[in-house]
Design an enzyme around this catalytic site. Structure first.
Site, short mmCIF file in Angstrom:
data_model
loop_
_atom_site.label_atom_id
_atom_site.label_comp_id
_atom_site.label_asym_id
_atom_site.label_seq_id
_atom_site.Cartn_x
_atom_site.Cartn_y
_atom_site.Cartn_z
N THR A 359 3.65 -4.11 0.77
CA THR A 359 3.08 -3.42 -0.37
C THR A 359 2.11 -4.39 -1.03
O THR A 359 2.12 -5.56 -0.72
CB THR A 359 4.22 -3.05 -1.35
OG1 THR A 359 5.14 -2.21 -0.69
CG2 THR A 359 3.74 -2.37 -2.62
N GLY A 444 9.53 -3.82 -0.47
CA GLY A 444 10.65 -2.96 -0.17
C GLY A 444 11.80 -3.09 -1.16
O GLY A 444 11.62 -3.08 -2.38
#
Length: 560
Positions: A359, A444
Site C-alpha cells: 500500500t 496489510g
C-alpha cells in the site's frame, strides 16, 4: 536479487511552511510543488496519490481504494472520507457455490471475483470538492503525475524489487494488457526509466470529466471487459452507482492525546482498541522493546484483532458496535485477559454489549496548519494484476477480505464493502484540539500494529518522528487454518528478548531481515512541534513541523 539493507541514519526533517512525507521522492516533490503553487494539504495529497500510482504501481493505483483523514486548522475538526468500493451487485455466495467455491474452497486470491469497485478515483475527486483549496483545478493537481507518466521516471530500488517480485501477475495468461506495466515483458530495473502513457490518458480523462471520466465511458467499459474475460461479474451499473462516503472518524483518548481513525469497514478500530487496553498498563516503565513491553503489546494486539476480525464489517449492511467496543470499561475488561507471565492461546471476540499487503501511505501539512493523512492501495501488490485495455493501471483484489461464512458479519454479499486493511491516522491534543501529528504505517494487517508502535515510540518513549519509524517493530499474525498466533520480530530486537517471549509461550519468528522487513510496514509521520518531549503538550516550537520517512521504503520527507 540482492537483499537490501536498512541501515541508513536519517535526521527528522524540520520546517515551518509546509511538509510532505511519502514513500517515493518524486511523489514527495510533487506534493511540495502543489503546496508552493497555492494548494492546500488535500490538493497536495491527491497530487501525491496520483504520482505514486505512476511511480509505485506495484503498491497503489487508481484501480484500488483510498481513505482520508483531514484536519481543518481553522475549526480544529477532523473529517473522514471512505473511498472504498463495494462488491458487484450480482456477486453472491450462491453464485460462488454454483462454480464450486465456498468457505472451505475459496476462489484463488487473484480471481476477478475479488475485484471490488475501485474507489480511489471518486475519493480523489470528492476530497478536492469537499476540502480542496479551490485555488487549483483537478487538471493542475493531476498534471505532475501526467508528466511523470508521459516523460518517464527512473524506478527506485525498493520499488523495482517488488515490481519484479509480482511481475508474474502481469505476465499471466488472460491478462493481455499486463505488458503495459512492463518493459519488453519484464519488470523495470532499479534506475531504468519507465513510461506509462496509458495511465497519463486515464488521468487526463479524470481531470477533464471528473468521476464520470472513470466510472462511465471507455475507462469503465475497459474495466468491465477485462473483469468479464477473467470470470468476474461486475457490470457498468456497479461502477456508475459508486459513491464515496463522508464518515465521522472514530477516536479514543490515550493519556490526553486524541487518536483518530476511519471507522469500520476500516480496521483502524484495532489500533484504538489496543491503545485502550494498553492504557491499563504502565508501558513506559517497562522500557522500549523489552520482553515485558512486547509481551503486553502483543497480547493487546491479539485481543484487539480477535474482536475486529469478527465485528469489523460494512456498517451499511450489518450493525457494528463501534461505541461499545471503544468504551474504556470494555477495554478494562479485555485487559484483564492479559497474563503478564504467559501468552494467551485461545482468544475469542468479546461481548461489548455487556459493558454500559503493499500500500502507499503519505501525509501532508500545509502552511495554514491543515493536515491530510491519506492512504491508497491495490491490496496484494498489483492486486489482481488485471489491466484494463489502454488504461495503464491494475485492478484491486480487495474482496479477498470478505468472509465466505454465511453467518459472519463480514460475509460476502452484493453491493457490500469488505473488511479493509488500509487506514490513515491523526493525533490531536484532547484539551485544545490542536494538531499533534498526522501519521500512518502501510502494510496489510500490520497497519494498526504500526500505528500503535510508532505512536507509543513518541508518546511513551520520547522518540522524534524519524526515530519512531526507525525503531525495530513486532508483527502479530493470526493463522486461521492453524488457529495459532505467530510473532515476527524485526532485526534489531535483541535475541534475549526473543528467548524471553518464547519462555512466555509465544511462537516467535526472528530475526526478520532484508526485503522481508516489508512485513513491518512503511510509515510516514509529520508532527506539529516537538510534543513527544512534553507529554503530548505542544511546545514553544509548535510552529515547527517535524517529519520522518520510513527507511524500509524509497521515500523521504521534505519541507520548506
Amino acid at each position: 536479487m540482492s537483499q537490501l539493507k536498512f541501515c541508513s541514519r536519517r535526521s527528522p526533517v524540520v520546517c515551518t511552511s509546509g511538509c510532505v512525507a511519502s514513500s517515493q521522492p518524486l511523489a514527495t516533490n510533487v506534493g511540495l510543488d502543489i503546496l508552493k503553487s497555492g494548494g492546500n494539504a488535500i490538493d497536495a495529497a491527491v497530487a501525491v496519490a496520483a504520482a505514486l500510482n505512476v511511480t509505485e504501481p506495484c503498491s497503489t493505483g487508481v484501480g484500488g481504494d483510498c481513505f482520508c483523514l483531514y484536519y481543518d486548522a481553522n475549526t480544529k475538526q477532523v473529517y473522514g472520507l471512505n473511498g472504498s468500493g463495494r462488491s458487484p451487485q450480482s456477486l453472491t455466495l450462491a453464485l460462488l457455490k454454483e462454480h464450486g467455491f465456498d468457505e472451505a474452497n475459496p476462489p484463488p486470491p487473484l480471481h476477478a471475483y475479488y475485484v471490488t469497485v475501485p474507489g480511489a478515483a471518486a475519493g480523489w475527486c470528492n476530497a478536492i470538492e469537499l476540502f480542496g483549496s479551490k485555488n487549483l483545478s483537478m487538471e493542475q493537481i493531476l498534471q505532475p503525475a501526467i508528466e511523470l507518466a508521459e516523460k518517464g521516471f527512473p524506478v527506485s530500488e525498493i520499488t523495482s524489487y517488488y515490481w519484479k517480485r509480482d511481475a508474474h501477475v502481469l505476465q499471466a495468461a488472460g491478462n493481455p494488457h499486463g505488458k503495459d506495466l512492463l518493459i519488453d515483458g519484464q519488470a523495470p530495473e532499479h534506475g531504468q526509466v519507465f513510461h506509462n502513457p496509458f495511465l497519463a490518458n486515464t488521468f487526463k480523462e479524470l481531470a477533464k470529466s471528473g468521476k464520470q471520466g472513470f466510472y462511465e465511458g471507455h475507462v469503465a467499459e475497459a474495466i468491465i471487459e477485462i473483469i468479464h474475460s477473467n470470470g468476474g461479474v461486475m457490470n457498468l451499473d456497479d461502477l456508475k452507482n459508486h459513491v464515496t462516503e463522508q464518515v465521522k472518524p472514530i477516536v479514543t483518548n490515550y493519556k490526553g492525546v486524541n487518536v483518530w481513525e476511519i471507522p469500520p469497514n476500516g480496521q483502524g478500530i484495532i489500533a484504538l482498541l489496543a491503545l485502550n487496553i494498553l492504557e491499563n498498563f504502565n508501558v513506559k516503565e517497562m522500557g522500549h522493546n523489552t520482553a515485558t513491553y512486547l509481551h503486553v503489546l502483543i497480547e493487546a494486539l491479539k485481543t484487539s484483532f480477535s474482536d475486529a476480525l469478527w465485528f469489523c464489517a460494512d456498517p451499511e449492511k450489518v450493525y457494528v458496535p463501534t461505541a461499545e467496543l471503544l468504551s474504556k470499561s470494555y477495554a478494562r475488561n479485555r485487559s484483564q485477559l492479559i497474563d503478564l507471565q504467559r501468552a494467551t492461546c485461545n482468544l475469542h471476540p468479546g461481548n461489548p454489549f455487556s459493558v454500559g499487503s503493499d500500500t502507499v501511505y503519505f501525509t501532508v501539512v500545509d502552511a495554514q496548519g491543515n493536515a491530510c493523512s491519506f492512504i491508497n492501495s491495490n491490496y496484494m501488490g498489483f492486486g489482481t494484476g488485471l489491466v484494463p485495455d489502454g488504461c495503464g493501471f491494475t485492478l484491486q483484489n480487495r474482496g479477498f477480505n470478505f468472509s465466505l461464512h454465511p453467518e459472519h458479519p463480514n460475509c460476502l454479499a452484493p453491493n457490500k464493502r469488505p473488511y479493509h486493511t488500509i487506514i490513515p491516522a491523526l493525533a490531536t491534543a484532547a484539551d485544545s484540539g490542536e494538531l499533534l501529528c498526522s501519521f500512518g504505517v502501510m502494510g496489510g494487517f500490520m497497519q494498526p500494529q504500526g500505528h500503535v508502535q510508532v505512536l507509543l515510540n513518541m508518546l511513551e518513549f520520547g522518540m522524534n518522528p524519524q526515530q519512531a519509524l526507525d525503531a525495530a517493530r513486532v508483527f502479530v499474525e493470526y493463522n486461521k487454518k492453524e488457529d495459532a498466533w505467530y510473532i515476527f520480530l524485526e532485526d534489531g530486537v535483541p535475541q534475549n528478548v526473543a528467548e524471553e517471549l518464547r519462555a512466555k509461550g509465544h511462537t516467535v519468528m526472528m530475526p526478520v531481515t532484508g526485503n522481508s522487513r516489508s512485513m513491518f510496514g512503511r510509515g510516514q509521520i509529520i508532527t506539529k512541534g516537538s510534543w513527544w518531549r512534553h507529554g503530548g503538550k505542544l511546545s514553544f516550537s509548535s510552529n515547527v513541523l517535524w517529519a520522518g520517512s520510513d527507511p524500509r521504503a524509497d521515500g523521504c520527507a521534505l519541507g520548506y
